[in-house]
Structure formats: C-alpha cells, structure tokens
Design a protein around this motif. Structure first.
Motif, PDB file in Angstrom:
ATOM      1  N   GLY A  21      -1.238  -3.600  -9.647  1.00 38.99           N
ATOM      2  CA  GLY A  21      -2.096  -3.019  -8.619  1.00 38.99           C
ATOM      3  C   GLY A  21      -3.563  -3.030  -9.021  1.00 38.99           C
ATOM      4  O   GLY A  21      -4.444  -3.362  -8.212  1.00 38.99           O
ATOM      5  N   ARG A  22      -3.832  -2.694 -10.259  1.00 41.27           N
ATOM      6  CA  ARG A  22      -5.220  -2.687 -10.739  1.00 41.27           C
ATOM      7  C   ARG A  22      -5.805  -4.091 -10.759  1.00 41.27           C
ATOM      8  O   ARG A  22      -6.983  -4.295 -10.446  1.00 41.27           O
ATOM      9  N   TYR A  23      -4.974  -5.060 -11.142  1.00 38.84           N
ATOM     10  CA  TYR A  23      -5.449  -6.447 -11.137  1.00 38.84           C
ATOM     11  C   TYR A  23      -5.804  -6.886  -9.720  1.00 38.84           C
ATOM     12  O   TYR A  23      -6.847  -7.517  -9.491  1.00 38.84           O
ATOM     13  N   ILE A  24      -4.937  -6.566  -8.759  1.00 44.43           N
ATOM     14  CA  ILE A  24      -5.211  -6.950  -7.370  1.00 44.43           C
ATOM     15  C   ILE A  24      -6.509  -6.309  -6.886  1.00 44.43           C
ATOM     16  O   ILE A  24      -7.354  -6.973  -6.258  1.00 44.43           O
ATOM     17  N   LEU A  25      -6.696  -5.029  -7.176  1.00 42.43           N
ATOM     18  CA  LEU A  25      -7.926  -4.352  -6.755  1.00 42.43           C
ATOM     19  C   LEU A  25      -9.159  -4.999  -7.368  1.00 42.43           C
ATOM     20  O   LEU A  25     -10.198  -5.149  -6.712  1.00 42.43           O
ATOM     21  N   GLY A  76      -4.033   2.647  -5.610  1.00 44.12           N
ATOM     22  CA  GLY A  76      -4.708   3.911  -5.311  1.00 44.12           C
ATOM     23  C   GLY A  76      -4.802   4.200  -3.827  1.00 44.12           C
ATOM     24  O   GLY A  76      -3.843   3.980  -3.061  1.00 44.12           O
ATOM     25  N   ASP A  77      -5.960   4.654  -3.396  1.00 48.14           N
ATOM     26  CA  ASP A  77      -6.161   5.055  -2.007  1.00 48.14           C
ATOM     27  C   ASP A  77      -6.030   3.892  -1.029  1.00 48.14           C
ATOM     28  O   ASP A  77      -5.867   4.109   0.177  1.00 48.14           O
ATOM     29  N   THR A 112      -4.390  -8.725   1.442  1.00 41.85           N
ATOM     30  CA  THR A 112      -3.244  -8.003   1.989  1.00 41.85           C
ATOM     31  C   THR A 112      -2.030  -8.386   1.146  1.00 41.85           C
ATOM     32  O   THR A 112      -1.922  -9.514   0.659  1.00 41.85           O
ATOM     33  N   VAL A 113      -1.113  -7.449   0.965  1.00 39.16           N
ATOM     34  CA  VAL A 113      -0.059  -7.595  -0.036  1.00 39.16           C
ATOM     35  C   VAL A 113       1.316  -7.497   0.617  1.00 39.16           C
ATOM     36  O   VAL A 113       1.575  -6.592   1.424  1.00 39.16           O
ATOM     37  N   ALA A 114       2.204  -8.415   0.236  1.00 41.03           N
ATOM     38  CA  ALA A 114       3.607  -8.365   0.641  1.00 41.03           C
ATOM     39  C   ALA A 114       4.457  -8.228  -0.620  1.00 41.03           C
ATOM     40  O   ALA A 114       4.148  -8.834  -1.646  1.00 41.03           O
ATOM     41  N   VAL A 115       5.526  -7.447  -0.533  1.00 34.16           N
ATOM     42  CA  VAL A 115       6.323  -7.130  -1.723  1.00 34.16           C
ATOM     43  C   VAL A 115       7.802  -7.380  -1.441  1.00 34.16           C
ATOM     44  O   VAL A 115       8.361  -6.879  -0.472  1.00 34.16           O
ATOM     45  N   LEU A 116       8.426  -8.159  -2.328  1.00 32.80           N
ATOM     46  CA  LEU A 116       9.882  -8.278  -2.378  1.00 32.80           C
ATOM     47  C   LEU A 116      10.355  -7.414  -3.532  1.00 32.80           C
ATOM     48  O   LEU A 116       9.811  -7.503  -4.635  1.00 32.80           O
TER      49      LEU A 116
END
Length: 393
Positions: free
Chosen positions: A157-161, A191-192, A168-172
């Motif tokens: 998550g921190r890397y993406i931020l 985070g927020d 925009t993020v999709a998760v399997l």
C-alpha cells in the motif's frame, strides 16, 4: 498470565528434568511433527518440508543435536484445515512429538493453534504470517516465522501511494484469514485513500479450478494496479490470464507466490515481466548471491542431501533457513529439551542470522516479542529473475 507462566517455567528449571518431563525426547532422538500440502491445491509447497527433512538428515549425519537424531514426522494435510487438525492430533497424542514445526498455511495453523496451546505443545515457526502467531500474551506456545501478512500488505500500500498515487487498485485474494489479512494490510498502507483507490476486489476458494473469471471482472473495473494475493497455482493462473486478456496494470504479487520455478515461469516470462513483490529470502536464481558463503553452502547441501530438489525454487531456500532456525533453538536448549525450555529458547534468539536471508535481515525474539522475520525488501521480476530495489522495510 505472562508472569504466572514464566514463574512456572522457573520452578521447573530449578531441578533436573526426568525423561518423562520431555515428551518426544529419548536418549537418542528428538521427534518433531509437521503437516503440509504434499497433495491438493497447494502441493507445490510440499517442497519446503522435503527440504527441511533433507537438512535434518544432514544434521543427523553430523552427529545430531547433542547426540540425539531428529526424527521428522511429516504428514500430508492437503492444505485442508480439518485434515490438519486430524494429523496434528496424531502427532501429539499418538506420535508424542516434542513440538510441531512449520505447519503450512494460515488456515491450517489457525485450526490447530488453540489446541496446541491448550496442550502446551510448542507450535514452532508456523509457515504463515498471521498476526495471531506473534501474540505471546494470548498464545504463548505459538511462534510464526514469516513476516506478518498485514505488514507485507502495508508495504504494498505504501509503495502504491508513493509511486502511483493516482492509481485505481483491483485485488484478487484467497478467501480465508491469509488473504483477508494481506488485504487489510494493503488498506492500512493506503490509509485514508484506501476506499477511493480500491475499486474492485474478487476472492477465490482454494478448491476453485481457475481464477479466470475473477481476473476478467477485475480488468473490467478499469483498475491500473493489480494486487495478486494468492498461493502458487492461483497466482500463476491470474498472471497468465491478465496477459491473455491484454490487461496491463502495474502488478504486485504477495511473497508466498513469488517462486520463479513454481509461479513466474509457469505463468510465462512475458506475462510475468515487471511484476513487483517483496522478499526476505535470497533468490537462488539471482547471480548477486553466487559467491555468498551461505549460497555456496546451500548449493553443496542441495547436491548432497536433496539432489532431486529444485535449485531454482525459493521454497527450498526457505525450508533450509527455517530448518536452521529450529536447529538453533534445539542447540540452545542443550540437554533440557522440555517443551517449556524449548519455548523459552525460541523466545531468546539474539541477532541470529539463518542462512539465505537477505542482508540486514536477522532474528531477535523475546518473551514479549514473538516476531521472527520482521524485514522485507521490494523487488521486480525482469523476466528471468528478481531484482531488488529500495531499502529494507
């Protein structure tokens, strides 16, 4: 509770222990139990226990632990928690093992850790990153080994931020405690912005033959980042399917499925190139480590004790490192191989560096801190091997 437990241990250590006080231990052997997936949807991970058996063979050939040979009793649970419970009861109540070691997977370990704690049987270095296995207040007989799943998800998550703040993020994710815990960590890392950025999630069951439909659904969300929280078979299927349907998001793959041999190559070189994951184990295919002393020792071990093992698989490196950690604890315990002292020694590792860990990663535990591996580093797949980047998290 903690003070009472430590006090009881201290009283038991005050006098020499009779053999009856050391279940699973005789003058000549130490019985260690294990369940893993030699069959079923996670059978690729069975190579971990095979590597551990091979390392114990090496230890035994060199004299064992203070003259005692390790008898490694490993049963197939097919990655099915009810079977894990059944096999674990056999290990404890019939085989009378000293400890259970490296049970595979979060669902399996979750199914047995209350039982093992109630029986006061060490559950050592579970092959899982669930937070519950680093909680000495509630489960003083259980140690995990992997970095926590939540922490790993937080890293992604921190890397993406940091690198893709407008994504925009999709998760399997696998529909169990393992998958949900990594997903929760991802939300913590975002985070927020988590609710805004995560536009689609899709779960799968380990019994599902494929995850193709889930990947198609995730692509249709329009997401520009794909987080793949899956075990080997489903992870490879997802990578391959994304490529087949020409979905080209930034891909992040959880560490339990970043084996070159078991996932990246089966998914296809072109489909896998550019995927990002995190590691704490040296990749045997990375020439960076070719001259490292521990890599040379591992290669010699594989040649002599596990010649049929896959030298391209990070799972063999993982099993080798985990087995070293158990042996370290048993050696520290000396001739007092009571279950109480084994747990005491597991909670007393100081700056220990098992072979095959990345530089900077070490193990320090205490009665209040059961975290074993607590560092990871990001890496990117170049089509042939993983390349590390950035600093240790």
């Amino acid at each position: 509770m903690r003070a009472a437990l430590i006090g009881a241990f201290a009283l038991m250590f005050a006098a020499p222990l009779a053999a009856a006080d050391m279940p699973g231990v005789t003058e000549t052997e130490i019985r260690i139990g294990n369940t893993t997936a030699y069959s079923g949807p996670a059978s690729a991970y069975g190579t971990i226990a095979k590597t551990e058996q091979a390392y114990f063979d090496k230890v035994n050939a060199e004299g064992g632990i203070n003259g005692r040979k390790i008898v490694f009793i490993s049963y197939d649970d097919a990655y099915s928690p009810p079977k894990t419970v059944e096999r674990t009861r056999e290990l404890v109540e019939r085989d009378e093992v000293l400890a259970v070691f490296q049970t595979l997977g979060t669902p399996a370990n979750t199914a047995i850790h209350k039982y093992l704690n109630a029986r006061e049987v060490p559950q050592l270095f579970a092959s899982s990153g669930a937070k519950a296995f680093t909680n000495p207040e509630e489960y003083p007989w259980t140690f995990g080994w992997n970095p926590t799943l939540e922490d790993e998800g937080t890293i992604y998550g921190r890397y993406i931020l940091q690198e893709h703040s407008d994504a925009t993020v999709a998760v399997l994710y696998q529909n169990d405690d393992y998958g949900r815990e990594v997903l929760e960590g991802l939300r913590i890392g975002l985070g927020d912005k988590a609710d805004e950025m995560i536009v689609a999630t899709a779960s799968y069951e380990t019994s599902d033959p494929t995850v193709d439909s889930q990947v198609v659904t995730l692509k249709n969300s329009g997401a520009t980042v794909f987080v793949n929280i899956a075990t080997n078979k489903a992870a490879a299927q997802a990578i391959r399917k994304a490529h087949e349907i020409d979905w080209k998001p930034v891909q992040l793959l959880n560490s339990v499925a970043n084996s070159v041999a078991a996932v990246m190559k089966p998914a296809g070189t072109e489909a896998s190139e550019g995927i990002i994951s995190a590691a704490y184990i040296k990749d045997p295919t990375d020439p960076t480590w070719a001259d490292a002393p521990d890599m040379k020792e591992w290669n010699a071990f594989m040649d002599e004790y596990f010649p049929d093992g896959d030298k391209n698989s990070i799972l063999t490196a993982y099993g080798y490192a985990a087995a070293h950690t158990l042996v370290k604890v048993l050696e520290q315990a000396g001739d007092d191989l009571s279950r109480e002292n084994v747990i005491r020694q597991a909670a007393n590792l100081k700056d220990y560096v098992p072979p095959m860990l990345l530089p900077g990663v070490s193990v320090t535990t205490s009665p209040d801190d059961y975290g074993v591996i607590e560092n990871m580093q990001l890496m990117r797949f170049n089509g042939e091997r993983w390349e590390l980047f950035g600093d240790l998290y």
